[in-house]
Design a protein around this motif. Structure first.
Motif, short mmCIF file in Angstrom:
data_model
loop_
_atom_site.label_atom_id
_atom_site.label_comp_id
_atom_site.label_asym_id
_atom_site.label_seq_id
_atom_site.Cartn_x
_atom_site.Cartn_y
_atom_site.Cartn_z
N VAL A 70 2.42 -18.30 22.26
CA VAL A 70 1.35 -18.97 23.03
C VAL A 70 0.02 -18.26 22.76
O VAL A 70 -1.01 -18.91 22.50
CB VAL A 70 1.69 -18.99 24.53
CG1 VAL A 70 0.48 -19.35 25.37
CG2 VAL A 70 2.84 -19.97 24.80
N GLN A 120 3.48 -23.77 13.95
CA GLN A 120 3.44 -23.52 15.40
C GLN A 120 4.55 -22.61 15.91
O GLN A 120 4.43 -22.06 17.00
CB GLN A 120 3.51 -24.85 16.16
CG GLN A 120 2.27 -25.69 16.03
CD GLN A 120 2.29 -26.60 14.82
OE1 GLN A 120 3.13 -26.49 13.94
NE2 GLN A 120 1.36 -27.51 14.76
N LYS A 173 4.17 -27.01 29.49
CA LYS A 173 3.14 -27.93 28.99
C LYS A 173 2.80 -27.51 27.56
O LYS A 173 3.27 -26.47 27.08
CB LYS A 173 1.89 -27.84 29.86
CG LYS A 173 2.13 -28.12 31.34
CD LYS A 173 0.83 -28.08 32.12
CE LYS A 173 1.07 -28.36 33.60
NZ LYS A 173 -0.19 -28.48 34.35
N GLY A 174 1.95 -28.26 26.91
CA GLY A 174 1.55 -27.90 25.54
C GLY A 174 0.46 -26.86 25.53
O GLY A 174 -0.23 -26.64 26.52
N GLN A 216 -1.22 -19.21 19.37
CA GLN A 216 -1.82 -20.55 19.37
C GLN A 216 -3.23 -20.51 19.97
O GLN A 216 -4.14 -21.16 19.48
CB GLN A 216 -0.94 -21.51 20.17
CG GLN A 216 0.33 -21.91 19.45
CD GLN A 216 0.05 -22.74 18.21
OE1 GLN A 216 -0.66 -23.73 18.26
NE2 GLN A 216 0.57 -22.32 17.07
N THR A 225 10.91 -20.61 19.06
CA THR A 225 10.97 -20.95 20.49
C THR A 225 12.17 -21.85 20.79
O THR A 225 12.81 -21.69 21.83
CB THR A 225 9.67 -21.63 20.95
OG1 THR A 225 9.35 -22.69 20.04
CG2 THR A 225 8.53 -20.65 21.01
N ILE A 231 7.44 -20.32 26.93
CA ILE A 231 8.72 -20.06 26.26
C ILE A 231 8.60 -18.72 25.52
O ILE A 231 9.47 -17.88 25.61
CB ILE A 231 9.10 -21.20 25.30
CG1 ILE A 231 9.06 -22.55 26.02
CG2 ILE A 231 10.47 -20.94 24.67
CD1 ILE A 231 9.95 -22.68 27.23
N1 MCN Z 1 4.91 -22.93 23.44
C1 MCN Z 1 5.46 -22.04 24.34
N2 MCN Z 1 5.33 -22.26 25.67
C2 MCN Z 1 4.64 -23.34 26.15
C3 MCN Z 1 4.04 -24.24 25.23
C4 MCN Z 1 4.22 -24.01 23.87
O1 MCN Z 1 6.05 -21.05 23.93
N3 MCN Z 1 4.51 -23.56 27.44
C5 MCN Z 1 5.06 -22.72 22.00
C6 MCN Z 1 5.88 -23.83 21.35
O2 MCN Z 1 7.25 -23.62 21.44
C7 MCN Z 1 5.34 -23.79 19.93
C8 MCN Z 1 3.85 -23.50 20.14
O3 MCN Z 1 3.77 -22.82 21.40
O4 MCN Z 1 5.94 -22.73 19.23
C9 MCN Z 1 2.97 -24.76 20.17
O5 MCN Z 1 3.61 -25.74 20.91
P1 MCN Z 1 2.90 -27.10 21.45
O6 MCN Z 1 1.80 -26.76 22.36
O7 MCN Z 1 3.98 -27.99 21.93
O8 MCN Z 1 2.21 -27.72 20.15
P2 MCN Z 1 2.93 -28.42 18.92
O9 MCN Z 1 4.03 -27.60 18.45
O10 MCN Z 1 3.16 -29.86 19.21
O11 MCN Z 1 1.81 -28.29 17.81
C10 MCN Z 1 0.73 -29.18 17.69
C11 MCN Z 1 -0.56 -28.46 17.96
C12 MCN Z 1 -1.68 -29.25 17.46
S1 MCN Z 1 -1.86 -30.79 18.10
C13 MCN Z 1 -2.52 -28.76 16.49
S2 MCN Z 1 -3.82 -29.69 15.94
C14 MCN Z 1 -2.29 -27.48 15.92
C15 MCN Z 1 -1.55 -26.59 16.80
O12 MCN Z 1 -0.51 -27.19 17.35
N4 MCN Z 1 -2.15 -27.34 14.59
C16 MCN Z 1 -1.68 -26.15 14.13
N5 MCN Z 1 -1.37 -25.34 16.36
C17 MCN Z 1 -1.30 -25.10 15.03
N6 MCN Z 1 -0.88 -23.91 14.55
C18 MCN Z 1 -0.75 -23.73 13.23
N7 MCN Z 1 -0.33 -22.54 12.79
N8 MCN Z 1 -1.03 -24.72 12.34
C19 MCN Z 1 -1.49 -25.91 12.74
O13 MCN Z 1 -1.73 -26.88 11.87
#
Ligand code: MCN
Length: 776
Positions: A664, A497, A728-729, A667, A502, A659
């Protein structure tokens, strides 16, 4: 956030982790070779449901290189059954042992473990294990299983592990008077998570220190440590779990698998390190599956398109056993069924049902794509029934932008939102009016063009501890080293991720450094004392918030030291871009490095200020976060073959403060692709006897990049009040939204044929049949 002028937060900083990942310099579990390491091969059930009348390991034991051959009987007193984390009252929990005990309940269930000097010898020996099966009736259809015998677990006398009823308001009364009534049955098909790296476990028990080191492809090293301690009766402080580089998980590595305690035990038993690496076909059977949920709903709506009542029955196919979160996943569907709409009269009945299939559990989105698919189909069905535009029906049902925090029918408090904002921006970006005009022209020519919308909201940033089975906080430590560089230890354990970047951005802004001055340590329970893990799109919203607290604490101490050196009050000290000075007197500034030197040399520190510069925080969120957005798909359907081509995909998402917008977008790229994959390509198919027909990548259609167009992405920013960063996520958002957008587009394309609904995946054959009148 304590930063005055963010320089890196919000910037498209390139991922720090990528150079090692794309140049082959990263270390994955299977890369690790330890001295005296032995290799494990598992003999797995070829039957969906059978009694084991004989498990003969004599010949296997005599094979070259074989060190041990172990059955369920051999380990039953050493490894307790695998736990399930849940808060569901009266949940039926059948024993799930690491190796089968007398009976197997799905193809792929492990029966025998062979340990040999080499992986090839273990594989050869496995061929010499003789298993005699007495077949028992298998059940693979969730409705049939819910109705009664045959039972997956005979002693339970039912296949229904739990029912989860929910009711708000009076949906029957609303339905009775609603002028528009719609019923639909929806199957959300079973999916197979296909992380690039299959699972792999290495266990190394040090008898001298009585310490177990378990290296695993896991998303949750700390929870794994806890669970290993519980089933092996080992004290947790004598367990170290390491997750080196993890090549994707998508929820499938948020689990506690039989191989983890099994290998730990084998290493203890044999006094040698042992390794097991999953083959891809093995992974298709032995790693959890996702989705597999049947829904039947009845909705009532006004003639204007307002949703008045929502009644839904859900059957979740649990597979043969509970894995770590199996029963919890569909409860997220229940919570999110109202979507981003104001409907208040809602009734849901969820049944969790055992079948003779691989267990289901968290797969990207985990319960929320299912909810989104239902409610977004509801919106389009209402639009079709009332003759309204799908965008207008959605708009009518949104809460007002000033109605947040918004309490939903299912009791969630949506933190912040502006659903009109994302929809407006989407329609403008896609030029919706022009698309509809083009569609009318195409239809006039007999061509099949479809436009589909999905306006989603998701629950993520899991979550307050009260709502979680094993803690919902996240932990972080920040250490300023004597060099002035910073080491952050986070309990979040990213596996693709990008938090190494970040989180470094957040720290860099706090201290006037660059992200390269910051090292993010994760994935090793001896290096990072505590944590929960990376899942439920929580690492940023919860782990990032814990980090922000650490930044704030260390900044405050730095300001305290500066106040002492500059003979000013701490309130008067500004800390900006790495310089600390009394307000309005930048000429007197001390650099951050000056402060670090004083903090560690300590000879100028007064008695009341401790030497050193570090902080530890556990962040407990007060709520989940609820990202949202509006997605639009344009498809063309070939009239002769039924082939669907996804022509355009436009998305406007809102995950609060970004961030790193590039991460983002990354993702969202992967996330949208995974949802589109469900809509158009992927399906795990079992035959009636319980054999997985799509048991390898030749049959299970993971899309190639060339099958997909370039996404057109944009965003709005509505910060969350739940954490100081406003973030948020986003990790699952794309997957949660996109399946519904694509399927709404497919059904829209088929409108001239009177098609009202189609289940995923919209394969050419299914679409063609629908055009011949096979599906309405
Ligand atoms: N981010 C950001 N600004 C935000 C939100 C997030 O810059 N407002 C950035 C975070 O800093 C992070 C990334 O985006 O670098 C994802 O953050 P977040 O949404 O908090 O998710 P998690 O890091 O908790 O990752 C879990 C999520 C899930 S549940 C699945 S399933 C999934 C996913 O992430 N599996 C993944 N993305 C994936 N990406 C990869 N490459 N591999 C997986 O297995």
């Amino acid at each position: 956030m304590p930063v005055t002028v963010p320089k890196f937060i919000g910037a498209r900083v390139r991922r720090k982790e990528d150079p090692r990942l794309i140049t082959g310099r990263a270390t994955y579990t299977d890369d690790i070779v330890l001295p005296r390491m032995a290799y494990v091969k598992l003999v797995r059930s070829t039957q969906a449901h059978a009694k084991l009348t004989k498990v003969d390991v004599a010949a296997a034991k005599k094979m070259p290189g074989v060190i041990a051959v172990v059955t369920g009987e051999d380990i039953k007193d050493r490894i307790a059954p695998l736990p399930v984390a849940h808060k569901i009252p009266d949940l039926k929990v059948p024993a799930h042992t690491a190796l089968a005990m007398g009976e197997v309940r799905h193809v792929g269930e492990a029966i025998v473990a062979i340990v040999a000097d080499t992986a090839a010898q273990a594989t050869d020996a496995a061929e010499h294990v003789v298993v005699d099966y007495e077949p028992l009736p298998a059940v693979t259809d969730v409705e049939q299983a819910a109705a009664g015998a045959p039972f997956v677990h005979a002693d339970l006398g039912t296949n229904v592990a739990f029912t989860f009823p929910f009711k708000a308001g009076d949906p029957d009364a609303q339905l009775a008077k609603a002028p528009v009534k719609i019923r639909q049955r929806i199957m959300n098909q079973r999916l197979i998570p296909v992380a690039i790296e299959p699972r792999c476990v290495i266990a190394d028990y040090d008898a001298g220190y009585q310490k177990l080191t378990l290296t695993s492809t896991t998303q949750i090293p700390h929870l794994l440590r806890l669970l290993l301690g519980a089933v092996l009766s080992l004290p947790e402080h004598k367990i170290r779990v390491v997750a080196p580089e993890v090549g994707g998980g998508f929820g499938s590595k948020l689990n506690f698998y039989p191989e983890e305690p099994l290998l730990a035990h084998l290493s203890q038993r044999l006094g040698r390190p042992v390794k097991w690496t999953e083959t891809r076909t093995e992974g298709f059977l032995a790693t959890i599956h996702g989705r597999d949920q049947l829904a039947e709903f009845e909705v009532g709506a006004g003639k204007d398109g307002r949703l008045l009542a929502l009644k839904v029955k859900l059957w979740q196919d649990l597979g043969a056993y509970h894995q770590l979160l199996t029963p919890v996943i569909p409860t997220l569907t229940v919570l999110m069924l109202p979507g981003c709409y104001t409907v208040k009269d809602v009734e849901v009945e969820l049944k969790g049902v055992f079948t003779d299939k691989t267990p289901t559990d968290a797969y990207r989105g985990a319960g929320r794509p299912e909810a989104t698919f239902i409610i977004e189909r509801v919106m389009d069905l209402i639009a079709a029934a009332t003759g309204k535009d799908p965008a207008e029906v959605r708009r009518l049902n949104f809460p007002a932008a000033n109605a947040f925090p918004y309490l939903t029918a299912t009791g969630l408090a949506y933190d912040s939102g502006n659903y009109q904002g994302t929809l407006d921006k989407l329609l403008e970006k896609a030029d919706y009016a022009k698309l509809r005009k083009e569609q009318a022209e195409q239809r006039a020519k007999g061509a099949l063009m479809g436009i589909g919308l999905s306006t989603y909201v998701e629950v993520c940033g899991l979550g307050p501890s009260a709502a979680m089975p094993a803690g919902g906080w996240e932990a972080c430590e920040l250490e300023v080293r004597r060099s002035g560089k910073i080491v952050v230890k986070t309990g979040a354990s990213p596996h693709g991720q990008g938090e190494e970047t970040t989180f470094a951005q957040i720290v860099a802004d706090g201290f006037g450094l660059t992200p390269d001055d910051v090292e993010i340590v994760h994935g090793d329970t001896d290096a990072v004392a505590e944590g929960i893990g990376t899942f439920g799109s929580r690492a940023q919203a919860v782990g990032g918030a814990a980090l922000a607290r650490c930044v704030e604490t260390v900044r405050t101490k730095a300001r305290r030291i500066a106040a002492h050196l500059l003979e000013a009050s701490i309130e008067d000290i500004v800390f900006e871009d790495g310089r600390l000075f009394p307000t309005g007197v930048p000429a007197k500034a001390k650099t951050f490095m000056d402060i670090v030197n004083v903090a560690y040399l300590a000879d100028q520190l007064p008695q009341e200020i401790e030497p050193g510069l570090s902080a530890v925080h556990f962040f407990e969120p007060t709520n989940f976060t609820f990202p949202f957005g509006a997605h639009l798909a344009v498809v063309d359907v070939d009239k002769d073959t039924g082939k669907v081509t996804l022509r355009r995909y436009v998305a406007v998402d809102d995950c609060g403060t970004l961030i790193n917008p590039m991460i983002v977008e990354g993702q969202l790229h992967g996330g949208i692709a995974q949802g589109v994959a469900q809509a158009l390509f992927e399906e795990a198919v079992y035959d009636a006897g319980g054999q997985l027909v799509t048991g390898e990548l030749m049959d299970y259609a993971v899309p190639k990049a060339a099958f997909l167009p370039s996404w057109e992405l944009d965003h709005t920013v509505t910060p969350t009040p739940v954490n100081v960063l406003g973030a948020k996520g986003v990790g699952e958002a794309g997957t949660i939204a996109s399946g519904a957008a694509v399927m709404n587009a497919v059904v829209d394309a088929l409108q001239p044929y009177g098609v009202k609904h189609m289940d995923m995946p919209a394969t050419a054959q299914k679409v063609w049949r629908a055009m011949q009148g096979g599906a309405k």
